[in-house]
Design a protein around this motif. Structure first.
Motif, PDB file in Angstrom:
ATOM      1  N   MET A 135       0.831  -1.196   0.000  1.00 34.59           N
ATOM      2  CA  MET A 135       0.000   0.000   0.000  1.00 34.59           C
ATOM      3  C   MET A 135       0.871   1.255   0.000  1.00 34.59           C
ATOM      4  SD  MET A 135      -3.175  -0.409  -0.402  1.00 34.59           S
ATOM      5  CE  MET A 135      -3.596   1.291  -0.013  1.00 34.59           C
ATOM      6  N   ASP A 136       1.972   1.231   0.753  1.00 41.21           N
ATOM      7  CA  ASP A 136       2.912   2.355   0.742  1.00 41.21           C
ATOM      8  C   ASP A 136       3.446   2.576  -0.673  1.00 41.21           C
ATOM      9  OD1 ASP A 136       2.573   2.731   3.438  1.00 41.21           O
ATOM     10  OD2 ASP A 136       4.435   1.733   4.018  1.00 41.21           O
ATOM     11  N   TRP A 137       3.779   1.445  -1.344  1.00 38.45           N
ATOM     12  CA  TRP A 137       4.289   1.544  -2.712  1.00 38.45           C
ATOM     13  C   TRP A 137       3.235   2.103  -3.648  1.00 38.45           C
ATOM     14  CZ3 TRP A 137       2.179  -1.541  -6.724  1.00 38.45           C
ATOM     15  CH2 TRP A 137       2.767  -1.319  -7.978  1.00 38.45           C
ATOM     16  N   LEU A 138       2.024   1.611  -3.536  1.00 35.18           N
ATOM     17  CA  LEU A 138       0.959   2.022  -4.448  1.00 35.18           C
ATOM     18  C   LEU A 138       0.647   3.509  -4.298  1.00 35.18           C
ATOM     19  CD1 LEU A 138      -0.754   0.598  -6.585  1.00 35.18           C
ATOM     20  CD2 LEU A 138      -2.493   0.204  -4.822  1.00 35.18           C
ATOM     21  N   GLN A 139       0.554   3.970  -3.073  1.00 30.14           N
ATOM     22  CA  GLN A 139       0.269   5.391  -2.859  1.00 30.14           C
ATOM     23  C   GLN A 139       1.420   6.263  -3.332  1.00 30.14           C
ATOM     24  OE1 GLN A 139      -2.814   6.689  -1.617  1.00 30.14           O
ATOM     25  NE2 GLN A 139      -1.844   8.426  -2.643  1.00 30.14           N
ATOM     26  N   ASP A 140       2.641   5.829  -3.043  1.00 33.62           N
ATOM     27  CA  ASP A 140       3.816   6.564  -3.507  1.00 33.62           C
ATOM     28  C   ASP A 140       3.861   6.608  -5.025  1.00 33.62           C
ATOM     29  OD1 ASP A 140       6.437   7.874  -3.086  1.00 33.62           O
ATOM     30  OD2 ASP A 140       7.248   6.028  -3.941  1.00 33.62           O
ATOM     31  N   LYS A 161      -1.842 -10.986  -4.315  1.00 33.86           N
ATOM     32  CA  LYS A 161      -3.081 -11.407  -3.660  1.00 33.86           C
ATOM     33  C   LYS A 161      -3.251 -10.723  -2.305  1.00 33.86           C
ATOM     34  CE  LYS A 161      -2.498 -15.916  -3.875  1.00 33.86           C
ATOM     35  NZ  LYS A 161      -2.868 -17.348  -3.706  1.00 33.86           N
ATOM     36  N   SER A 162      -2.161 -10.525  -1.604  1.00 35.46           N
ATOM     37  CA  SER A 162      -2.235  -9.848  -0.301  1.00 35.46           C
ATOM     38  C   SER A 162      -2.695  -8.403  -0.466  1.00 35.46           C
ATOM     39  CB  SER A 162      -0.872  -9.890   0.396  1.00 35.46           C
ATOM     40  OG  SER A 162      -0.502 -11.218   0.703  1.00 35.46           O
ATOM     41  N   LEU A 163      -2.159  -7.716  -1.473  1.00 38.08           N
ATOM     42  CA  LEU A 163      -2.565  -6.341  -1.736  1.00 38.08           C
ATOM     43  C   LEU A 163      -4.050  -6.272  -2.076  1.00 38.08           C
ATOM     44  CD1 LEU A 163      -1.998  -3.344  -2.283  1.00 38.08           C
ATOM     45  CD2 LEU A 163      -1.338  -3.993  -4.617  1.00 38.08           C
ATOM     46  N   VAL A 164      -4.483  -7.124  -2.978  1.00 41.67           N
ATOM     47  CA  VAL A 164      -5.904  -7.140  -3.344  1.00 41.67           C
ATOM     48  C   VAL A 164      -6.757  -7.484  -2.129  1.00 41.67           C
ATOM     49  CG1 VAL A 164      -7.648  -8.318  -4.735  1.00 41.67           C
ATOM     50  CG2 VAL A 164      -5.448  -7.697  -5.754  1.00 41.67           C
ATOM     51  N   GLY A 165      -6.259  -8.400  -1.301  1.00 37.24           N
ATOM     52  CA  GLY A 165      -6.974  -8.769  -0.086  1.00 37.24           C
ATOM     53  C   GLY A 165      -7.205  -7.604   0.847  1.00 37.24           C
ATOM     54  N   HIS A 166      -6.268  -6.661   0.846  1.00 30.39           N
ATOM     55  CA  HIS A 166      -6.442  -5.448   1.660  1.00 30.39           C
ATOM     56  C   HIS A 166      -7.658  -4.653   1.179  1.00 30.39           C
ATOM     57  CE1 HIS A 166      -5.449  -1.718   3.767  1.00 30.39           C
ATOM     58  NE2 HIS A 166      -5.654  -1.092   2.620  1.00 30.39           N
ATOM     59  N   PHE A 167      -7.782  -4.497  -0.133  1.00 28.35           N
ATOM     60  CA  PHE A 167      -8.896  -3.724  -0.692  1.00 28.35           C
ATOM     61  C   PHE A 167     -10.231  -4.439  -0.538  1.00 28.35           C
ATOM     62  CE2 PHE A 167      -5.405  -1.877  -3.363  1.00 28.35           C
ATOM     63  CZ  PHE A 167      -5.532  -0.570  -2.907  1.00 28.35           C
ATOM     64  N   THR A 187      -3.351  -8.448 -12.968  1.00 32.34           N
ATOM     65  CA  THR A 187      -4.283  -7.855 -12.008  1.00 32.34           C
ATOM     66  C   THR A 187      -4.324  -6.358 -12.285  1.00 32.34           C
ATOM     67  OG1 THR A 187      -3.888  -9.536 -10.311  1.00 32.34           O
ATOM     68  CG2 THR A 187      -4.717  -7.396  -9.556  1.00 32.34           C
ATOM     69  N   HIS A 188      -5.526  -5.812 -12.387  1.00 26.24           N
ATOM     70  CA  HIS A 188      -5.687  -4.418 -12.806  1.00 26.24           C
ATOM     71  C   HIS A 188      -6.288  -3.589 -11.672  1.00 26.24           C
ATOM     72  CE1 HIS A 188      -7.646  -1.401 -15.842  1.00 26.24           C
ATOM     73  NE2 HIS A 188      -6.568  -0.901 -15.277  1.00 26.24           N
ATOM     74  N   ILE A 189      -5.591  -2.526 -11.298  1.00 24.89           N
ATOM     75  CA  ILE A 189      -6.050  -1.585 -10.279  1.00 24.89           C
ATOM     76  C   ILE A 189      -6.039  -0.185 -10.884  1.00 24.89           C
ATOM     77  CG2 ILE A 189      -5.548  -0.543  -8.029  1.00 24.89           C
ATOM     78  CD1 ILE A 189      -4.281  -3.188  -7.196  1.00 24.89           C
ATOM     79  N   THR A 190      -7.105   0.567 -10.673  1.00 23.56           N
ATOM     80  CA  THR A 190      -7.164   1.944 -11.177  1.00 23.56           C
ATOM     81  C   THR A 190      -7.194   2.930 -10.009  1.00 23.56           C
ATOM     82  OG1 THR A 190      -9.584   1.791 -11.341  1.00 23.56           O
ATOM     83  CG2 THR A 190      -8.294   1.330 -13.331  1.00 23.56           C
ATOM     84  N   TYR A 191      -6.762   4.153 -10.311  1.00 24.67           N
ATOM     85  CA  TYR A 191      -6.764   5.232  -9.321  1.00 24.67           C
ATOM     86  C   TYR A 191      -7.363   6.467  -9.969  1.00 24.67           C
ATOM     87  CZ  TYR A 191      -5.056   8.585  -5.856  1.00 24.67           C
ATOM     88  OH  TYR A 191      -4.959   9.574  -4.894  1.00 24.67           O
ATOM     89  N   ASP A 192      -8.413   7.009  -9.374  1.00 25.39           N
ATOM     90  CA  ASP A 192      -9.125   8.142  -9.962  1.00 25.39           C
ATOM     91  C   ASP A 192      -8.735   9.486  -9.367  1.00 25.39           C
ATOM     92  OD1 ASP A 192     -10.282   8.091  -7.464  1.00 25.39           O
ATOM     93  OD2 ASP A 192     -12.318   7.672  -8.171  1.00 25.39           O
ATOM     94  N   GLY A 193      -7.641   9.495  -8.604  1.00 23.85           N
ATOM     95  CA  GLY A 193      -7.213  10.727  -7.942  1.00 23.85           C
ATOM     96  C   GLY A 193      -7.632  10.781  -6.503  1.00 23.85           C
ATOM     97  N   THR A 194      -8.533   9.888  -6.119  1.00 25.58           N
ATOM     98  CA  THR A 194      -9.029   9.842  -4.751  1.00 25.58           C
ATOM     99  C   THR A 194      -8.915   8.452  -4.150  1.00 25.58           C
ATOM    100  OG1 THR A 194     -10.622  11.598  -5.240  1.00 25.58           O
ATOM    101  CG2 THR A 194     -10.993  10.310  -3.237  1.00 25.58           C
ATOM    102  N   PHE A 196      -8.550   3.877  -4.907  1.00 22.63           N
ATOM    103  CA  PHE A 196      -8.152   2.766  -5.761  1.00 22.63           C
ATOM    104  C   PHE A 196      -9.338   1.824  -5.961  1.00 22.63           C
ATOM    105  CE2 PHE A 196      -4.220   4.122  -3.681  1.00 22.63           C
ATOM    106  CZ  PHE A 196      -3.346   4.212  -4.759  1.00 22.63           C
ATOM    107  N   THR A 197      -9.397   1.231  -7.138  1.00 22.94           N
ATOM    108  CA  THR A 197     -10.428   0.243  -7.445  1.00 22.94           C
ATOM    109  C   THR A 197      -9.774  -0.983  -8.078  1.00 22.94           C
ATOM    110  OG1 THR A 197     -12.094   1.961  -7.832  1.00 22.94           O
ATOM    111  CG2 THR A 197     -12.540  -0.235  -8.737  1.00 22.94           C
ATOM    112  N   VAL A 198     -10.110  -2.151  -7.567  1.00 23.12           N
ATOM    113  CA  VAL A 198      -9.633  -3.392  -8.160  1.00 23.12           C
ATOM    114  C   VAL A 198     -10.578  -3.766  -9.297  1.00 23.12           C
ATOM    115  CG1 VAL A 198      -9.122  -5.837  -7.779  1.00 23.12           C
ATOM    116  CG2 VAL A 198      -8.634  -4.159  -5.973  1.00 23.12           C
TER     117      VAL A 198
END
Length: 213
Positions: A135-140, A161-167, A187-194, A196-198
């Protein structure tokens, strides 16, 4: 909108020994010939679906770097690549490379059962540790590269899988046994500026390509 595609590495030599050995990171492990073929197929699928990254990232493991390089070659593109430790697989500490039956003895299985998301093998990480790291990596990532629309990150199955499990609020059993991330799955994750969506998890793009050729 930022699209982050998490590509699991192709089949590695250690994958063939999972029933007998606790692997964890095993960063020295190369791809098998099948793994290279899977990486090429992943590149072909991405090209066919017009998913062209402007930035690529890999964990320092040999198998992820080989996967990414092979995938990009199959796409016939050259883009900047960043190596990031936070993309690494879960660490099993001093137990990595040890015989699985000896590592997962009755005592450790009992400890795992008491608090499965927080339990870590000696010197290793728990699932929660991996989730926080990822999560730190993704936000950064989205903070550092806000203008990159398509990012391709080569990583590892259990960490993904652990990252997705968090969401998705998955428990240990779902992360470990129910969710699947085949070699070179996407695995596809999007970020809309606010937020994250799996979008999807463990899409077997290698099998999809095979069905169309």
């Amino acid at each position: 909108m930022v699209s982050i595609y998490l590509l699991r590495h192709g089949e590695s030599e250690m994958n063939l020994r999972l029933a007998e050995i606790v692997s964890g990171r095993s960063n020295h492990t190369p791809l098998t010939e099948k793994g290279y073929a899977q990486a090429r197929a992943a590149g072909e699928w991405l090209a066919q679906h017009h998913i062209v990254p402007t930035l690529t990232i890999a964990s320092p493991a040999v198998r992820t770097r080989e996967t990414l390089a092979t995938c990009l070659k199959a796409m016939d593109i050259t883009v900047p690549t960043v190596i990031d430790d936070r993309l690494q697989e879960i660490s099993h500490g001093r137990m990595e490379g040890q015989p699985r039956p000896e590592v997962w003895n009755e005592e450790r299985r009992a400890l795992l059962a008491k608090d499965p998301l927080h339990y870590a093998l000696p010197g290793g990480e728990s699932i929660v540790d991996v989730q926080q790291r990822k999560m730190d990596w993704l936000q950064d990532l989205v903070d550092r590269y806000p203008d990159e629309q398509v990012i391709l990150a080569a990583g590892h199955g259990y960490a993904i899988k652990s990252l997705v499990g968090h969401f998705l609020d998955w428990d240990h059993a779902h992360i470990t046994y129910v969710a699947h991330t085949p070699n070179c799955s996407l695995t596809h994750i999007t970020y809309d500026g606010t937020s994250f969506t799996v979008e999807y998890v463990g899409r077997d793009i290698v099998a999809e390509l095979a069905e169309t050729t």
